[in-house]
Design an enzyme around this catalytic site. Structure first.
Site, PDB file in Angstrom:
ATOM      1  N   HIS A 371       0.797  -1.232   0.000  1.00 46.07           N
ATOM      2  CA  HIS A 371       0.000   0.000   0.000  1.00 46.07           C
ATOM      3  C   HIS A 371       0.825   1.274   0.000  1.00 46.07           C
ATOM      4  O   HIS A 371       0.254   2.360   0.155  1.00 46.07           O
ATOM      5  CB  HIS A 371      -0.925   0.049   1.224  1.00 46.07           C
ATOM      6  CG  HIS A 371      -2.016  -0.963   1.202  1.00 46.07           C
ATOM      7  ND1 HIS A 371      -3.244  -0.719   0.631  1.00 46.07           N
ATOM      8  CD2 HIS A 371      -2.067  -2.223   1.655  1.00 46.07           C
ATOM      9  CE1 HIS A 371      -4.014  -1.787   0.772  1.00 46.07           C
ATOM     10  NE2 HIS A 371      -3.315  -2.727   1.389  1.00 46.07           N
ATOM     11  N   LYS A 564      -8.219  14.460   5.029  1.00 46.89           N
ATOM     12  CA  LYS A 564      -7.442  13.213   5.013  1.00 46.89           C
ATOM     13  C   LYS A 564      -6.403  13.330   6.116  1.00 46.89           C
ATOM     14  O   LYS A 564      -6.283  14.397   6.729  1.00 46.89           O
ATOM     15  CB  LYS A 564      -6.775  12.991   3.656  1.00 46.89           C
ATOM     16  CG  LYS A 564      -5.959  14.196   3.142  1.00 46.89           C
ATOM     17  CD  LYS A 564      -5.405  13.952   1.737  1.00 46.89           C
ATOM     18  CE  LYS A 564      -6.414  14.207   0.637  1.00 46.89           C
ATOM     19  NZ  LYS A 564      -6.397  13.253  -0.460  1.00 46.89           N
ATOM     20  N   ARG A 565      -5.669  12.249   6.398  1.00 43.04           N
ATOM     21  CA  ARG A 565      -4.620  12.369   7.390  1.00 43.04           C
ATOM     22  C   ARG A 565      -3.663  13.502   7.014  1.00 43.04           C
ATOM     23  O   ARG A 565      -3.438  13.770   5.837  1.00 43.04           O
ATOM     24  CB  ARG A 565      -3.848  11.044   7.491  1.00 43.04           C
ATOM     25  CG  ARG A 565      -4.646   9.949   8.163  1.00 43.04           C
ATOM     26  CD  ARG A 565      -4.981  10.330   9.584  1.00 43.04           C
ATOM     27  NE  ARG A 565      -3.803  10.309  10.420  1.00 43.04           N
ATOM     28  CZ  ARG A 565      -3.534   9.376  11.338  1.00 43.04           C
ATOM     29  NH1 ARG A 565      -4.368   8.377  11.542  1.00 43.04           N
ATOM     30  NH2 ARG A 565      -2.437   9.444  12.059  1.00 43.04           N
ATOM     31  N   LYS A 570       1.134  14.522   1.598  1.00 41.48           N
ATOM     32  CA  LYS A 570      -0.205  14.856   1.092  1.00 41.48           C
ATOM     33  C   LYS A 570      -0.344  16.363   0.843  1.00 41.48           C
ATOM     34  O   LYS A 570      -1.305  16.826   0.256  1.00 41.48           O
ATOM     35  CB  LYS A 570      -1.280  14.379   2.063  1.00 41.48           C
ATOM     36  CG  LYS A 570      -1.339  12.849   2.217  1.00 41.48           C
ATOM     37  CD  LYS A 570      -2.427  12.441   3.200  1.00 41.48           C
ATOM     38  CE  LYS A 570      -2.405  10.959   3.566  1.00 41.48           C
ATOM     39  NZ  LYS A 570      -3.031  10.094   2.554  1.00 41.48           N
ATOM     40  N   THR A 675      -8.361   7.024  -1.923  1.00 34.36           N
ATOM     41  CA  THR A 675      -9.695   6.500  -2.192  1.00 34.36           C
ATOM     42  C   THR A 675     -10.757   7.574  -1.968  1.00 34.36           C
ATOM     43  O   THR A 675     -11.854   7.480  -2.515  1.00 34.36           O
ATOM     44  CB  THR A 675     -10.003   5.277  -1.300  1.00 34.36           C
ATOM     45  OG1 THR A 675      -9.506   5.531   0.011  1.00 34.36           O
ATOM     46  CG2 THR A 675      -9.351   4.034  -1.852  1.00 34.36           C
ATOM     47  N   LYS A 679     -14.536   8.931  -3.758  1.00 35.30           N
ATOM     48  CA  LYS A 679     -15.772   9.260  -3.035  1.00 35.30           C
ATOM     49  C   LYS A 679     -16.283  10.640  -3.435  1.00 35.30           C
ATOM     50  O   LYS A 679     -17.482  10.840  -3.639  1.00 35.30           O
ATOM     51  CB  LYS A 679     -15.532   9.211  -1.517  1.00 35.30           C
ATOM     52  CG  LYS A 679     -15.188   7.817  -1.022  1.00 35.30           C
ATOM     53  CD  LYS A 679     -14.618   7.785   0.391  1.00 35.30           C
ATOM     54  CE  LYS A 679     -13.957   6.432   0.633  1.00 35.30           C
ATOM     55  NZ  LYS A 679     -13.109   6.394   1.840  1.00 35.30           N
TER      56      LYS A 679
HETATM   57  C1  GL2 Z   1      -2.393   3.691   2.068  1.00 34.76           C
HETATM   58  C2  GL2 Z   1      -2.038   4.693   0.995  1.00 34.76           C
HETATM   59  O1  GL2 Z   1      -1.330   5.754   1.548  1.00 34.76           O
HETATM   60  C3  GL2 Z   1      -3.250   5.211   0.198  1.00 34.76           C
HETATM   61  O2  GL2 Z   1      -2.799   5.939  -0.908  1.00 34.76           O
HETATM   62  C4  GL2 Z   1      -4.090   4.046  -0.284  1.00 34.76           C
HETATM   63  O3  GL2 Z   1      -5.244   4.514  -0.947  1.00 34.76           O
HETATM   64  C5  GL2 Z   1      -4.477   3.176   0.895  1.00 34.76           C
HETATM   65  C6  GL2 Z   1      -5.294   1.961   0.477  1.00 34.76           C
HETATM   66  O4  GL2 Z   1      -4.628   1.223  -0.488  1.00 34.76           O
HETATM   67  O5  GL2 Z   1      -3.294   2.690   1.549  1.00 34.76           O
HETATM   68  N1  GL2 Z   1      -1.195   3.070   2.570  1.00 34.76           N
HETATM   69  C7  GL2 Z   1      -1.066   3.223   3.897  1.00 34.76           C
HETATM   70  O6  GL2 Z   1      -0.161   2.772   4.599  1.00 34.76           O
HETATM   71  N2  GL2 Z   1      -2.103   3.935   4.348  1.00 34.76           N
HETATM   72  C8  GL2 Z   1      -2.937   4.268   3.320  1.00 34.76           C
HETATM   73  O7  GL2 Z   1      -3.968   4.890   3.436  1.00 34.76           O
HETATM   74  N3  GL2 Z   1      -2.299   4.246   5.678  1.00 34.76           N
END
Ligand code: GL2
Length: 829
Positions: A371, A564-565, A570, A675, A679
């Protein structure tokens, strides 16, 4: 089970579950009066929520039992999704909609004297996750159930989920999230427990055939107790299971000797130590801190889950070689990678299989999803810690590595560098176990989560592994979102409008049917209703902002949202610098000129990891900018800056439908997928974004005329970084003015933000804020211009929604099922 002659009585009294308003009301009253021991004289909204939830839970449990029976009888392959995070949000609204009884409940609750919206609001979010990764797992569970796949989720039952965020004087303050006070959605299984071993040592012996056998002995035992949550599919009786493990002292562990000898405190301490394992979710997103307790959590959860899976398999009395015909296990990131080692241990040490046979079973069972490419997020554990906590597992890891390196050696003779590069053990000081490498070696498929991301992992961090295993082992499955929660539940009016134009609610099961919307695009009444719905959603958010922050915003302004976080990659800092630039430009205008400007509300939200200092600075700056801008009489409605406290899933359900423009502006190549971008577009908002993650595929699907793209491309990032460090790095005049304003105290104590400015101006600007600033500002100008033409803007929104069918998590799950798991849905008659 019950003998045949007595089964009649069981069948006669089988629980049926309510189907109409009367039946629902009866259940609610029964739960209020018996389960909750209250009455109509003291039933408040909390009690009404509890009773409503219990009424729906009863229904779910009935279908959940039937689904499990059906799956056991069918004896087909099951999927197990191992994830340390499941960011579920609220369950009641989702349950009502998925079983198709929300209208019934609404009517019933009304007759009992409450409003359904108020009841829904009573529920505490189940926030067992940090961000996108955890929410993805939750969307996957919804799709797996809705598509009738036999599937279980396995996770940890944290006593404390992600912390609650408060903003005090512009600073983030963390408050613990104790969410289990009353949770009707979980079902404790005190009879389903597994004893998990830690520490101790390994003794080797010879068996009768002279084979060496390893015995892991001593150490401490902690018990895992199962808690089950039913996961209802949409418009299907299929109800899957999410099993979360909770830790407690094993009955052997609670030392009665100590207790009786009066050493009460230390026997309680042992118990608390055991319970600590599942006590808290680590609040880091995209960051690995390497804490011992985290490794303990990982093993505890993985060992309990595998024990459960193996136990279920053994009941079928099949031969071990059929294991992977019955079981597919997906590793959600590297967090569950120890499962690879644990299954090998079970097969070799406990079941007595030969190494190679066992290893074949292991590698055909697991799939691994990566991820992130961020180096700080890639998990590594010190060999010494692994040795101490899991001595037998470390031996197995060394053996896995040895056999793996032998095959590499054969393929690439005399390539020492290759061996060093791909070794599961990093020869650093201290030595480390590289979990991603272990996950790759132990799985038959490795996937990334969007096309660019999957390309990047294959050409950068896992390049050598592609050479070793061949390209077929590596694949892409672009992420998706469930349209049930993210359209039907979050935006009911839009969902109904879509249904009216696409021939019913079929799009909720086949999102590609959204394309029928384009046929109505020239229908002025349709566009008008579309615009009205967006406006109503904005009004709702406006009221929420007024209530929580006491700031009045104009619902006709352009709502520009970044939730978002908080993370430097970001780039919320790019956004707030842009806001400051806008503010300075407005201030420099004559009153006449100002009147011509488009009003905008910049809305931020998101949590910073408690130890992430720079992210907290960013939050502070945003709040300080808001404090100045929002009360500047010269500015008025033209610009408002809002920080929404404690962003979570249920707030997202309110915020996402209210956005005109949302920001997905990560440095190219850093956001694996994202994601929320999906949305926002699905809810009729446009996006401003970089060529990163799933933005690229969204652009391809909806057309580049419907998205505001800007900034550096991922292939140019490295060169720019190099130039910043070794060449001369200058910051353009507009950005410098922003920095000057910050440094002359316009937004509070300049020293508070010195490091933030310096990171861009003086310290190499790793995230390329300065490189992208000008194109960001220019693109925002384009946004202003295009928003003025409301008719064209709405057409763009409609066209975008119509083309979003690809981003359903149903499509995504079907791809996993076919390309990775080799499982089929279990048709329900
Ligand atoms: C993440 C990615 O940062 C994000 O871009 C991705 O959409 C999601 C789901 O695949 O995974 N990887 C990660 O460690 N986090 C995410 O949200 N916390």
């Amino acid at each position: 089970s019950i003998p045949e002659p007595q089964r009649e009585a069981w069948k006669k009294h089988q629980v049926q579950g309510f189907t109409d308003k009367d039946g629902f009301e009866k259940e609610v009253v029964r739960h209020v009066e018996t389960t909750l021991a209250r009455s109509l004289f003291n039933c408040d909204e909390g009690a009404a929520y509890s009773a409503t939830s219990l009424a729906f839970r009863d229904r779910l449990i009935t279908e959940w039992n039937r689904t499990q029976q059906r799956q056991t009888t069918a004896d087909t392959k099951r999927v197990y999704y191992l994830s340390l995070e499941f960011l579920m949000g609220r369950a009641l609204d989702n349950a009502m909609l998925n079983v198709g009884l929300k209208d019934v409940a609404k009517g019933g609750i009304d007759e009992l004297g409450f409003r359904i919206e108020d009841i829904i609001e009573q529920e505490h979010d189940a926030a067992l996750g940090n961000g996108g990764l955890g929410r993805l797992a939750a969307c996957f569970l919804d799709s797996l159930a809705s598509l009738n796949y036999p599937a279980w989720g396995y996770g940890l039952r944290y006593r404390y989920g992600i912390f609650k965020q408060e903003i005090i004087n512009g600073y983030q303050v963390e408050v613990p999230d104790y969410w289990l006070d009353f949770n009707p959605w979980e079902f404790p299984r005190h009879d389903v427990t597994v004893d998990i071993q830690f520490y101790g040592n390994v003794r080797k012996s010879q068996d009768d055939n002279g084979k060496t056998v390893a015995h892991w002995e001593g150490g401490e035992i902690v018990t895992a107790v199962a808690y089950d949550m039913p996961i209802p599919g949409y418009a299907t009786p299929s109800t899957n299971n999410l099993r979360l493990w909770s830790s407690k002292a094993s009955s052997g562990e609670f030392d009665f000797q100590k207790f009786n000898n009066g050493d009460y405190e230390s026997s309680v301490a042992d118990q608390q130590r055991a319970e600590t394992i599942s006590a808290v979710l680590y609040p880091n997103d995209n960051l690995d801190r390497g804490k011992e307790l985290r490794l303990k959590q990982q093993y505890f959860w993985v060992a309990a889950s595998l024990y459960d899976i193996v136990r279920r398999f053994k009941k079928t009395k099949r031969a071990w070689r059929e294991f992977s015909d019955q079981v597919a296990i997906q590793l959600n990131d590297t967090h569950p990678t120890l499962a690879v080692v644990e299954l090998q241990r079970i097969l070799v040490d406990i079941e007595g299989l030969e190494w190679d046979e066992a290893w074949n079973i292991v590698t055909s069972t697991f799939g691994y999803t990566n991820h992130t490419v961020l180096p700080e997020a890639l998990e590594k554990w010190p060999v010494g810690l692994m040795q101490h906590l899991l001595p037998r597992h470390l031996q197995i890891i060394y053996d896995i590595n040895l056999f793996f390196l032998q095959t590499v050696e054969k393929k690439f003779p005399n390539d020492r560098e290759m061996l060093t590069n791909v070794s599961i053990i990093e020869e650093s000081q201290p030595k480390m176990v590289r979990m991603a490498y272990l996950a790759i070696v132990g799985s038959h498929k490795v996937n990334g989560v969007a096309e660019l991301h999957s390309d990047l992992i294959q050409t950068t961090i896992f390049k050598d592994f592609v050479e070793i295993f061949g390209a077929d082992k590596f694949t892409n499955v672009t992420n998706g979102i469930t349209p049930r929660r993210w359209l039907h539940q979050a935006n009911p009016r839009l969902s109904e409008l879509v249904a009216s134009k696409t021939g019913g609610h079929g799009f909720l099961k086949d999102l590609t049917q959204l394309n029928k919307l384009e046929l109505s695009i020239d229908d002025a009444a349709f566009r008008k209703e579309w615009a009205e719905i967006k406006y109503a959603n904005k009004v709702r958010l406006t009221k929420y902002i007024k209530k929580t922050l006491d700031v009045t915003v104009n619902p006709s302004a352009l709502f520009d949202v970044q939730v978002k976080r908080i993370h430097e990659y970001k780039r919320q800092q790019l956004n707030i610098f842009g806001v400051i630039h806008r503010y300075l430009a407005l201030k420099a205008m004559s009153p006449e000129e100002r009147k011509k400007q488009l009003p905008r509300v910049s809305i931020f939200g998101g949590k910073a990891a408690p130890g992430y200092w720079m992210a907290k600075q960013i939050i502070h700056l945003i709040n300080n900018v808001g404090a100045v801008v929002n009360k500047d009489p010269e500015i008025g409605d033209l610009l408002k800056v809002i920080y929404l406290e404690d962003y979570n899933v249920s707030k997202a359900e309110m915020i996402v439908p209210a956005s005109d423009l949302s920001e997905h502006i990560s440095t190219a190549g850093t956001e694996a997928s994202g994601t929320s971008n999906m949305k926002f577009v699905l809810n009729g908002g446009l996006i401003i974004g970089t060529c990163d993650g799933a933005n690229i595929e969204i652009t391809r699907e909806i057309g580049q005329e419907n998205i505001f793209l800007f900034g550096t491309l991922s292939e140019d990032v490295e060169d720019l970084r190099h130039a910043h460090t070794y060449g001369s790095h200058t910051v353009d005049a507009d950005l410098n003015k922003v920095f000057e304003a910050i440094q002359n105290g316009t937004f509070g104590e300049p020293n508070d933000f010195g490091a933030m400015v310096a990171a861009v101006r003086d310290h190499g600007d790793y995230y390329l804020v300065s490189d992208d600033f000008q194109s960001y500002i220019d693109t925002q100008k384009m946004v202003d211009n295009e928003y003025r033409n409301q008719d064209e803007w709405i057409r763009k929104c409609i066209r975008s929604v119509a083309r979003m069918g690809f981003f359903s998590s149903d499509r995504c799950i079907n791809e996993y099922a076919e390309g990775i798991w080799n499982v089929e849905p279990l048709v329900v008659n």
